[in-house]
Design an enzyme around this catalytic site. Structure first.
Site: not given
Length: 271
Positions: A2-3
């Site tokens: 996840p960014e």
DNA sequence: AAAACGACCTGGCCGC
DNA sequence: TGCGGCCAGGTCGTTT
């Protein structure tokens, strides 16, 4: 995995669900995931029951659950982490490392690769103090970025991935932002002109906002806090598309390892 | 100080 | 079917 857009999506759903709820029990907390702060898994397990979630914050790719006592629980999802709000009767998936029991639901962290982390910040410690500016915030300006790129020979890609400069960009959104700004990822940081830096900032903001709108990008692992995949993968211009035609000019997209990461770009559109 | 690189982990996929 | 090799959305510590 996840960014920023994925973590922001999770934050949003947790605000709709876990905010204001009180922890009944800590059903599981793996010490191997507690890598930040001085509190052990045992201490965290002892402190949490009875606490209410006062707010849920995000800094870069980090989530912070703030308790009514002003302490924060830090959660980073690494590459394969999932943070899920789920009925307590649902079976645990393998590699479940944290389970906080609320009234009828659990907040569970699972992470097969265990690159994620959990930590405890005592009241008064600012969450994310060591991180750079928020890309969607006011502090990301041309002047700020120009000053950070000054004298840097590292590729711009490496500098955009550096969480101490800008917090929240990862491999997908750096490649997408550089494409939109029409800048090659291997350009030395100091070689960017003021006009290019301005373009870069606009591109980063547009790319992140669009990804948040689509509730994140799901390639394999990512799901939001309710277990749903994102939809932004359908809107990517370069990431994961090397060898295919550029959607802008039709040339074949290139792939190259830059800053130790597989990078995707158009050798025709980006210079 | 800054850049480069290996380490940390497991699972999925590909080719043999 | 099984096994080895390679790859993965991130960070951190060590070396140059």
């Amino acid at each position: 995995m996840p960014e920023l857009p994925e973590v922001e999506t999770i934050r949003f759903y947790l605000t709709e669900t876990v905010l204001g709820q009180r922890v009944n029990t800590v059903k599981h907390l793996d010490q191997r995931m507690v890598k930040t702060g001085s509190a052990s898994a045992e201490e965290i397990t002892r402190r949490l029951p009875g606490r209410m979630v006062k707010s849920i914050k995000r800094r870069g790719k980090f989530l912070f659950l703030e308790w009514d006592t002003q302490d924060h629980l830090l959660v980073h999802l690494g590459m394969s982490g999932r943070l899920i709000w789920i009925p307590e009767s649902a079976p645990w998936v393998t590699h479940t490392h944290m389970v906080l029991g609320f009234r009828d639901f659990d907040l569970r962290l699972s992470d097969p690769r265990r690159f994620g982390r959990i930590g405890w910040l005592p009241a008064g410690e600012e969450p994310g103090a060591q991180l750079g500016v928020e890309p969607l915030g006011r502090r990301l300006t041309r002047q700020f970025l120009a000053q950070k790129l000054k004298g840097r020979s590292a590729p711009i890609k490496a500098l955009l991935l550096d969480q101490r400069i800008i917090a929240g960009l990862g491999n997908i959104y750096v490649d997408e932002s550089l494409f939109q700004a029409r800048i090659r990822p291997d350009r030395p940081g100091s070689s960017l002109t003021p006009a290019e830096i301005t373009r870069m900032i606009r591109a980063i903001r547009a790319v992140l906002k669009q990804a948040i709108m689509h509730r994140g990008t799901t390639f394999s692992d990512y799901v939001d806090a309710l277990g749903h995949p994102g939809e932004n993968q359908a809107y990517l211009w370069v990431y994961g598309r090397s060898g295919q035609e550029c959607r802008r000019c039709g040339h074949l997209l290139a792939q190259q390892v830059i800053a130790g990461r597989t990078s995707h770009f158009c050798g025709h559109c980006q210079s």
